[in-house]
Design an enzyme around this catalytic site. Structure first.
Site, short mmCIF file in Angstrom:
data_model
loop_
_atom_site.label_atom_id
_atom_site.label_comp_id
_atom_site.label_asym_id
_atom_site.label_seq_id
_atom_site.Cartn_x
_atom_site.Cartn_y
_atom_site.Cartn_z
N ARG A 249 0.81 -1.26 -0.03
CA ARG A 249 0.05 -0.10 -0.03
C ARG A 249 0.89 1.45 0.00
NH1 ARG A 249 -4.73 -1.81 4.38
NH2 ARG A 249 -5.25 -3.96 3.48
N ARG A 264 2.31 1.85 10.09
CA ARG A 264 1.83 2.10 8.65
C ARG A 264 3.06 2.02 7.66
NH1 ARG A 264 -3.42 4.07 8.45
NH2 ARG A 264 -4.32 4.94 10.40
N GLU A 336 -6.42 0.73 15.82
CA GLU A 336 -6.83 -0.13 14.81
C GLU A 336 -5.74 -1.39 14.64
OE1 GLU A 336 -7.97 -1.11 10.02
OE2 GLU A 336 -7.75 1.14 10.82
N SER A 339 -9.88 -5.42 10.59
CA SER A 339 -11.18 -4.86 9.88
C SER A 339 -12.04 -6.12 9.53
CB SER A 339 -11.09 -3.79 8.91
OG SER A 339 -10.42 -2.61 9.50
N ARG A 378 0.67 -4.96 12.62
CA ARG A 378 0.16 -4.50 13.85
C ARG A 378 -0.10 -5.43 15.05
NH1 ARG A 378 -4.27 -0.55 10.88
NH2 ARG A 378 -2.59 0.68 9.89
#
Length: 409
Positions: A249, A264, A336, A339, A378
């Protein structure tokens, strides 16, 4: 995508959905193009019929005139069809009635917390400091090789990731999921088919120069595409997959968001849960993914909370999205972790994935659902922060010790 007939018949609902999503889209233009497309289809069909009739009557002059006009209108129809598809692709999915209305993450609604928050009698340090102290992540070498957003996992860091992958894959297999290692490049039609290539904004993906290929942002993309243009059997549903892949990403548009260390990054490994289900079972399958994720993080003994994501924070394909957020003892907040989304038949319509009912009388679009089991950036952060000890070491979660071969990092 949505069914255009549904869009025509439910214009007020679509406008309300666009408003709640804070999504700018010219619905009137889509409806105008749809009308032009329908009119041209009728006209072209009539012209083809006339052309065939004149050929039967051997009326050469009239046949030539019709052919010229037909060629022109066929080209016009092709252009209108392309514009219609581009516009329809941009219409987001509907929203579940439980989705909270709001434009930012502050509007997300917490629905559950789990885990005891342990009081520490020593100063908590962040995962970057822990990793550097233990020598398990090399940020400097990663930046030298790939630039900012890349890193090396070394020694205990590498073993921790491999332990997490092995453990969660075995866990999911026991739950009835088929393990899959997916391709990490995908054609544009599959990127677009899953909703990761919107026309209205710069995609957060890396494209291969001079190729019709993109690096995948998640295993969701190749898992969804695996059954593209297929008709599945009702008795085989749900199809449950656990897909392992690297994810790539750009992380553009994340300015101001928490981005320390490996939180990130541009490349990370992930195990993704993916389901193909009957529409009637969609809600049940969503709840099952959430339950499985809860089992994973309860087994790892990582405190977490679950939040229902607000309408303005939702991706276009999802009607409902829950995030797991891990507790960070560093600043006593939640961040976070994973998801989970129900995309109903939005992706299936784009990719042409249906199922045949048991009686064999009809076919319907399947529903697709996805959720992250473990993201390798994460989840290690959550472990490093929550399992750090006073002497600077990090305990290994009990369920991982047989895979890692030791009790501490």
């Amino acid at each position: 995508m949505l069914d255009i007939k549904f869009v025509r018949d439910n214009q007020n609902l679509i406008r309300e959905t666009l408003k709640k999503r804070r999504y700018e889209f010219d619905l009137d233009r889509l409806l105008r193009v749809d009308k032009a497309r329908s009119d041209l289809i009728v006209e072209v069909d009539n012209l083809r019929s006339q052309k065939n009739q004149f050929a039967k009557d051997k009326d050469i002059e009239k046949g030539k005139k019709i052919k010229v006009h037909l060629t022109k209108q066929e080209a016009a129809l092709a252009a209108v069809k392309e514009e219609f598809r581009d516009l329809l692709d941009q219409v987001p999915n509907l929203l579940d009635k439980s989705v909270p209305d709001g434009a930012t993450e502050e509007s997300n609604v917490e629905i559950k917390r789990w885990g005891e928050i342990e009081k520490r009698d020593f100063k908590i340090i962040d995962h970057v400091q822990i990793a550097e102290k233990l020598g398990i992540i090399d940020f400097e070498a990663g930046t030298k090789i790939g630039g900012r957003g890349f890193y090396y996992l070394k020694d205990g860091g590498a073993l921790l990731e491999l332990a997490l992958v092995n453990w969660v894959m075995q866990f999911l297999v026991k739950k009835g999921f088929h393990p899959v290692i997916t391709p990490e490049l995908a054609l544009q039609k599959f990127i677009q088919g899953t909703g990761y290539l919107p026309k209205r904004e710069e995609p957060d993906l890396y494209k291969v120069e001079n190729e019709d290929l993109y690096l995948i942002a998640t295993a969701e993309i190749p898992l969804a595409g695996m059954h593209a243009e297929q008709i599945l059997n009702e008795e085989d549903l749900p199809l449950n997959y656990a897909g392992f892949s690297s994810s790539f990403r750009k992380e553009s548009g994340t300015y101001g968001k928490y981005a320390k260390g490996i939180y990130r990054v541009h490349q990370f490994d992930k195990v993704e849960i993916f389901k193909f289900a009957k529409p009637a079972d969609s809600e049940k399958e969503f709840k099952e993914i959430i339950a499985v994720e809860e089992e994973i993080y309860q087994a790892l003994k990582i405190p977490y909370r679950i939040v229902n994501i607000a309408s303005g924070e939702m991706s276009a394909p999802a009607v409902l999205k829950y995030d797991f957020e891990y507790y960070s003892p560093l600043d006593e907040t939640y961040r976070e972790l994973t998801s989970t989304s129900n995309t109903t038949d939005y992706q299936a319509r784009r990719l042409g994935i249906k199922y045949r009912t048991k009686d064999g009388k009809k076919t319907e679009f399947v529903h697709t659902l996805n959720g992250t089991a473990i993201a390798m950036s994460r989840t290690p952060i959550a472990i490093l922060e929550n399992y750090q000890q006073k002497d600077g070491s990090v305990k290994v979660p009990e369920v991982l010790r047989e895979f890692l071969g030791k009790d501490t990092l």
